[in-house]
Scaffold this active site. Structure first.
Site, short mmCIF file in Angstrom:
data_model
loop_
_atom_site.label_atom_id
_atom_site.label_comp_id
_atom_site.label_asym_id
_atom_site.label_seq_id
_atom_site.Cartn_x
_atom_site.Cartn_y
_atom_site.Cartn_z
CB SER A 1 8.93 6.21 37.83
OG SER A 1 10.33 6.14 37.70
NE ARG B 1 5.96 2.23 39.64
CZ ARG B 1 7.24 2.22 39.26
NH1 ARG B 1 7.59 2.97 38.22
NH2 ARG B 1 8.13 1.49 39.89
N GLY C 1 13.44 -0.20 30.75
CA GLY C 1 13.35 -1.19 31.82
C GLY C 1 11.94 -1.36 32.32
NE ARG D 1 18.59 -1.80 32.28
CZ ARG D 1 17.73 -0.81 32.44
NH1 ARG D 1 17.26 -0.18 31.38
NH2 ARG D 1 17.33 -0.45 33.65
CD GLN E 1 12.25 -0.86 36.43
OE1 GLN E 1 12.44 -1.69 35.55
NE2 GLN E 1 12.60 0.41 36.30
CG ASP F 1 17.30 6.82 38.32
OD1 ASP F 1 18.01 5.84 38.04
OD2 ASP F 1 16.09 6.88 38.03
NE ARG G 1 22.71 4.73 35.06
CZ ARG G 1 21.42 4.98 35.11
NH1 ARG G 1 20.78 5.02 36.28
NH2 ARG G 1 20.73 5.20 34.00
NE ARG H 1 17.97 8.43 35.43
CZ ARG H 1 17.03 9.34 35.22
NH1 ARG H 1 17.36 10.62 35.10
NH2 ARG H 1 15.75 9.00 35.16
CE LYS I 1 16.50 4.19 29.62
NZ LYS I 1 15.65 3.16 29.00
#
Length: 432
Positions: free
Chosen positions: A24, A28, A96, A124, A174, A318, A349, A390, A415
């Protein structure tokens, strides 16, 4: 490696590891460095499928980038908010962050761009962000399905004075992070009114803090559901990326479930990452923590005897899969709430948690926004991963206490954490 058979351990694991940089924060930082003036050096960068897509996209857009994977370092020559190439095609894969952030960035530009993505990313959520960008002045042509990739974006071009827009972030925060980061390039002042129900915004807080770290004067919050961001520039700088707390949590969960200990080096008390809240959940389950010179140390309960809980994971979703993976070893039911938005992530999920736990013989009841897991005897099983990193990393932890847990397609972990199963294998070997 098409399958990974987890080896059951016969004694507590005592773990001392370093983990890659935060995904993350990495993505950014890549965007803000590109929007800054002059050369930035990013240290501790996560190199994974997601960040590779982001880096490749920036290079296709004309940015000068130097990478040193051994040193986990990236140098980017920022262009003060402009995109070097006025026409380009980029591929954002299944990332994403790259998908949302770069789409918003290019919408604020004065060029024309084609963006494509993986089949997974095409499914997504994107609509809420795209509608807001269209309302602000970007022209978007959808080349297959409406509000999905692939698409052509014609940037809004001229600078604008003051604007307001409505945005729903129930399916992804996001969307808001993307608008906050890129709108200073085009608007003197943009006011964003949130229309949904989601109040969990730890990743938005991360975005706000990083904007300040890169020299922007900051975001104003005008009430709970209204954000205002003004024009401002990003500075070039040397920036250290934190270790990925999401990755660290897998090792803390391993210590919890085996009754061992784990220290993840370089963890920070003042971390920007919301997943630090999962440590509190592990403490509810019977773990204890302490800060050392090396990092955060967690000790699991004796014999891995975990306690059940009822907690909202809305701000650190997550880790819902990580919690679900160790829930079968608790002494009472485990209830995970506040994760309705995870139905639209790499996989559904909530459905995956129930399906894969039931495959192992564990009773699991699906809620609208979560799951209730009833602990029981875990059976051997082949875990499907749905190309979701995950799922692969979390359910490997279950196999540390039950013989015969096999992970299908384990390398989907590329990923975010390509070396995960290599690290796990070494930890198991050292623990014997």
């Amino acid at each position: 490696m098409k399958k990974y058979l987890v080896k059951k351990v016969s004694s507590p694991l005592h773990i001392d590891v370093e983990v890659p940089g935060s995904k993350s924060i990495t993505n950014r930082a890549l965007l803000m460095a590109a929007m800054g003036k002059g050369e930035s050096e990013l240290r501790g960068v996560l190199f994974s499928d997601d960040s590779d897509c982001f880096l490749n996209s920036l290079q296709e857009l004309g940015f000068s980038i130097q990478t040193d994977k051994r040193r986990r370092c990236v140098r980017i020559l920022g262009q003060g908010g402009t995109v070097p190439k006025k026409e380009a095609s980029i591929y954002v894969g299944s990332a994403g962050t790259a998908s949302r952030f770069l789409t918003a960035y290019l919408a604020m530009s004065d060029g024309t761009y084609h963006i494509d993505a993986s089949e997974q990313m095409k499914k997504r959520p994107m609509k809420e962000l795209l509608v807001a960008l269209e309302q602000l002045g970007a022209k978007i042509t959808y080349l297959e399905e409406t509000y999905s990739f692939p698409m052509k974006i014609e940037g809004m071009g001229k600078n604008k004075d003051i604007a307001e827009v409505e945005l729903n972030i129930d399916r992804s925060s996001q969307f808001l992070s993307a608008l906050l980061m890129v709108s200073p390039l085009r608007f003197d002042r943009l006011t964003i009114h949130l229309t949904g129900q989601r109040s969990a915004r730890s990743y938005v807080e991360m975005t706000e803090q990083m904007m300040k770290q890169f020299g922007h004067p900051g975001v104003q919050q005008l009430g709970e559901n209204c954000y205002q961001v003004c024009k401002g520039e990003y500075e070039s700088k040397v920036y250290q990326i934190e270790p990925d707390v999401s990755a660290a949590c897998y090792f803390y969960a391993m210590a919890a479930v085996t009754g061992g200990s784990a220290v993840v080096r370089h963890m920070k008390k003042d971390s920007l990452q919301g997943d630090m809240r999962f440590i509190d959940v592990l403490c509810k389950m019977g773990c204890t923590i302490s800060w050392t010179e090396e990092g955060l140390m967690l000790d699991g309960p004796s014999g891995g005897k975990l306690k059940g809980f009822d907690v909202s994971f809305s701000d650190f979703s997550d880790q819902a899969l990580t919690a679900a993976a160790i829930a079968p070893y608790a002494d009472s039911p485990v209830t995970i709430r506040g994760i309705a938005h995870t139905r639209g992530q790499e996989s559904d999920r909530i459905a995956v948690i129930c399906k894969e736990l039931e495959r192992m013989g564990i009773s699991c009841r699906e809620l609208e926004d979560g799951v209730v897991i009833t602990p029981g005897e875990v059976h051997s099983a082949s875990i499907q991963t749905y190309n979701d990193h995950r799922v692969a990393m979390a359910f490997a932890i279950t196999g540390l206490r039950t013989q015969g847990i096999e992970i299908e397609n384990p390398m989907c972990c590329k990923k975010t954490f390509p070396e995960y199963f290599e690290v796990l294998e070494k930890l198991i070997a050292n623990g014997k």
